[in-house]
Design a protein around this motif. Structure first.
Motif, PDB file in Angstrom:
ATOM      1  N   THR A   1     -10.165  12.260  15.547  1.00  0.00           N
ATOM      2  CA  THR A   1     -10.585  11.288  14.544  1.00  0.00           C
ATOM      3  C   THR A   1     -10.596  12.016  13.207  1.00  0.00           C
ATOM      4  O   THR A   1     -11.234  13.066  13.093  1.00  0.00           O
ATOM      5  CB  THR A   1     -11.983  10.722  14.847  1.00  0.00           C
ATOM      6  OG1 THR A   1     -11.956  10.121  16.141  1.00  0.00           O
ATOM      7  CG2 THR A   1     -12.407   9.691  13.825  1.00  0.00           C
TER       8      THR A   1
ATOM      9  N   PRO B   1      -9.997  11.398   8.596  1.00  0.00           N
ATOM     10  CA  PRO B   1      -9.816  10.448   7.503  1.00  0.00           C
ATOM     11  C   PRO B   1      -8.359  10.325   7.066  1.00  0.00           C
ATOM     12  O   PRO B   1      -7.587  11.280   7.117  1.00  0.00           O
ATOM     13  CB  PRO B   1     -10.674  11.023   6.381  1.00  0.00           C
ATOM     14  CG  PRO B   1     -10.785  12.469   6.683  1.00  0.00           C
ATOM     15  CD  PRO B   1     -10.729  12.592   8.177  1.00  0.00           C
TER      16      PRO B   1
ATOM     17  N   ASN C   1       0.828  -1.196   0.000  1.00  0.00           N
ATOM     18  CA  ASN C   1       0.000   0.000   0.000  1.00  0.00           C
ATOM     19  C   ASN C   1       0.864   1.248   0.000  1.00  0.00           C
ATOM     20  O   ASN C   1       2.041   1.217   0.336  1.00  0.00           O
ATOM     21  CB  ASN C   1      -0.996   0.003   1.164  1.00  0.00           C
ATOM     22  CG  ASN C   1      -0.357  -0.260   2.501  1.00  0.00           C
ATOM     23  OD1 ASN C   1       0.851  -0.254   2.646  1.00  0.00           O
ATOM     24  ND2 ASN C   1      -1.161  -0.510   3.498  1.00  0.00           N
TER      25      ASN C   1
ATOM     26  N   LEU D   1      -8.756   3.085  -0.238  1.00  0.00           N
ATOM     27  CA  LEU D   1      -9.332   2.770   1.061  1.00  0.00           C
ATOM     28  C   LEU D   1      -9.180   3.983   1.973  1.00  0.00           C
ATOM     29  O   LEU D   1      -8.076   4.481   2.160  1.00  0.00           O
ATOM     30  CB  LEU D   1      -8.598   1.565   1.648  1.00  0.00           C
ATOM     31  CG  LEU D   1      -9.081   1.002   2.968  1.00  0.00           C
ATOM     32  CD1 LEU D   1     -10.503   0.481   2.863  1.00  0.00           C
ATOM     33  CD2 LEU D   1      -8.147  -0.124   3.411  1.00  0.00           C
ATOM     34  N   THR D   2     -10.291   4.455   2.515  1.00  0.00           N
ATOM     35  CA  THR D   2     -10.252   5.564   3.472  1.00  0.00           C
ATOM     36  C   THR D   2     -10.797   5.071   4.800  1.00  0.00           C
ATOM     37  O   THR D   2     -11.911   4.563   4.877  1.00  0.00           O
ATOM     38  CB  THR D   2     -11.072   6.774   2.975  1.00  0.00           C
ATOM     39  OG1 THR D   2     -10.531   7.216   1.733  1.00  0.00           O
ATOM     40  CG2 THR D   2     -11.036   7.919   3.977  1.00  0.00           C
ATOM     41  N   LEU D   3      -9.977   5.199   5.819  1.00  0.00           N
ATOM     42  CA  LEU D   3     -10.350   4.824   7.181  1.00  0.00           C
ATOM     43  C   LEU D   3     -10.166   6.021   8.094  1.00  0.00           C
ATOM     44  O   LEU D   3      -9.558   7.021   7.703  1.00  0.00           O
ATOM     45  CB  LEU D   3      -9.493   3.648   7.661  1.00  0.00           C
ATOM     46  CG  LEU D   3      -9.590   2.369   6.836  1.00  0.00           C
ATOM     47  CD1 LEU D   3      -8.552   1.359   7.306  1.00  0.00           C
ATOM     48  CD2 LEU D   3     -10.985   1.777   6.907  1.00  0.00           C
ATOM     49  N   GLN D   4     -10.647   5.907   9.296  1.00  0.00           N
ATOM     50  CA  GLN D   4     -10.506   6.979  10.275  1.00  0.00           C
ATOM     51  C   GLN D   4      -9.283   6.730  11.149  1.00  0.00           C
ATOM     52  O   GLN D   4      -9.172   5.687  11.787  1.00  0.00           O
ATOM     53  CB  GLN D   4     -11.761   7.077  11.151  1.00  0.00           C
ATOM     54  CG  GLN D   4     -13.020   7.464  10.389  1.00  0.00           C
ATOM     55  CD  GLN D   4     -12.891   8.827   9.736  1.00  0.00           C
ATOM     56  OE1 GLN D   4     -12.544   9.815  10.373  1.00  0.00           O
ATOM     57  NE2 GLN D   4     -13.165   8.879   8.437  1.00  0.00           N
ATOM     58  N   GLY D   5      -8.368   7.694  11.138  1.00  0.00           N
ATOM     59  CA  GLY D   5      -7.234   7.651  12.054  1.00  0.00           C
ATOM     60  C   GLY D   5      -7.684   8.190  13.398  1.00  0.00           C
ATOM     61  O   GLY D   5      -8.527   9.086  13.469  1.00  0.00           O
ATOM     62  N   ARG D   6      -7.145   7.655  14.458  1.00  0.00           N
ATOM     63  CA  ARG D   6      -7.546   8.075  15.797  1.00  0.00           C
ATOM     64  C   ARG D   6      -6.318   8.285  16.669  1.00  0.00           C
ATOM     65  O   ARG D   6      -5.338   7.541  16.563  1.00  0.00           O
ATOM     66  CB  ARG D   6      -8.438   7.032  16.443  1.00  0.00           C
ATOM     67  CG  ARG D   6      -9.796   6.902  15.780  1.00  0.00           C
ATOM     68  CD  ARG D   6     -10.627   5.768  16.398  1.00  0.00           C
ATOM     69  NE  ARG D   6     -12.003   5.744  15.967  1.00  0.00           N
ATOM     70  CZ  ARG D   6     -12.443   5.531  14.747  1.00  0.00           C
ATOM     71  NH1 ARG D   6     -11.595   5.352  13.786  1.00  0.00           N
ATOM     72  NH2 ARG D   6     -13.729   5.507  14.460  1.00  0.00           N
TER      73      ARG D   6
ATOM     74  N   THR E   1      -6.438   8.269   3.722  1.00  0.00           N
ATOM     75  CA  THR E   1      -6.645   7.484   2.518  1.00  0.00           C
ATOM     76  C   THR E   1      -5.356   6.807   2.076  1.00  0.00           C
ATOM     77  O   THR E   1      -4.279   7.406   2.124  1.00  0.00           O
ATOM     78  CB  THR E   1      -7.179   8.383   1.372  1.00  0.00           C
ATOM     79  OG1 THR E   1      -8.445   8.891   1.771  1.00  0.00           O
ATOM     80  CG2 THR E   1      -7.335   7.613   0.073  1.00  0.00           C
TER      81      THR E   1
ATOM     82  N   HIS F   1      -5.576  13.186   3.843  1.00  0.00           N
ATOM     83  CA  HIS F   1      -5.086  12.730   5.143  1.00  0.00           C
ATOM     84  C   HIS F   1      -5.115  13.939   6.087  1.00  0.00           C
ATOM     85  O   HIS F   1      -4.123  14.662   6.229  1.00  0.00           O
ATOM     86  CB  HIS F   1      -3.667  12.199   4.969  1.00  0.00           C
ATOM     87  CG  HIS F   1      -3.175  11.346   6.086  1.00  0.00           C
ATOM     88  ND1 HIS F   1      -2.969  11.821   7.351  1.00  0.00           N
ATOM     89  CD2 HIS F   1      -2.855  10.038   6.122  1.00  0.00           C
ATOM     90  CE1 HIS F   1      -2.510  10.853   8.118  1.00  0.00           C
ATOM     91  NE2 HIS F   1      -2.457   9.752   7.386  1.00  0.00           N
TER      92      HIS F   1
END
Length: 158
Positions: free
Chosen positions: A146, A148, A33, A93-98, A150, A41
């Motif tokens: 929180t 996004p 990736n 792919l987009t996820l939530q960073g925490r 990518t 981001h």
């Protein structure tokens, strides 16, 4: 073979991909990736804004040029094909960073990435850290954070 967020650091990606292909058995897969464009981001957008505020003339450019500098899937696919791979799948792919706080994020990024060397060369690290935290907090809130993030995931075959 799997490589997580490493290919963007290869100085000659096609040569590196050729080497990966050389050591893989016929019919093997290469899964890796890359980060998406910096603008996808939010945490690193805020971080880079803080660096630009701390260094208005010549800010460290690691995040836009290296970490997010290999963010065009068409270029990645072309490099894989040039190295002899067949690209089987490419996925955004987009996820939530925490994170617990912007202070934790700033500390991690400023001490755990190549930006650290740039800051050590320029001096006044505590003031820079404070400026970056202030900018990140203004953009993301104090925490918990929180936001996004990518990435692109690629699967290539020999």
């Amino acid at each position: 073979m799997v490589c997580q967020f490493g290919v963007m650091f290869f100085p000659d990606r096609v040569a590196a991909f050729r080497e990966v292909r050389r050591v893989l058995a016929s019919g093997s897969r290469f899964l890796f990736n890359t980060w998406g464009p910096l603008g996808t981001h939010a945490i690193e957008v805020a971080l880079q804004a803080g660096l630009e505020r701390a260094f208005p003339v010549d800010p460290p450019r690691f995040f836009p040029t290296v970490a997010h500098g290999y963010a065009d899937p068409a270029v990645v696919v072309a490099d894989l094909v040039a190295a002899g791979f067949t690209v089987e799948k490419e996925q955004e792919l987009t996820l939530q960073g925490r994170a617990a706080s912007t202070a934790d994020l700033a500390t991690g990024y400023l001490t755990g990435t190549p930006v650290r060397a740039a800051l050590e060369e320029r001096g006044d690290e505590p003031a820079v850290r404070a400026t970056v935290i202030e900018e990140m907090t203004a953009r993301l809130g104090p925490g918990p954070v929180t936001a996004p993030m990518t990435a692109y995931v690629f699967r290539a075959a020999t």
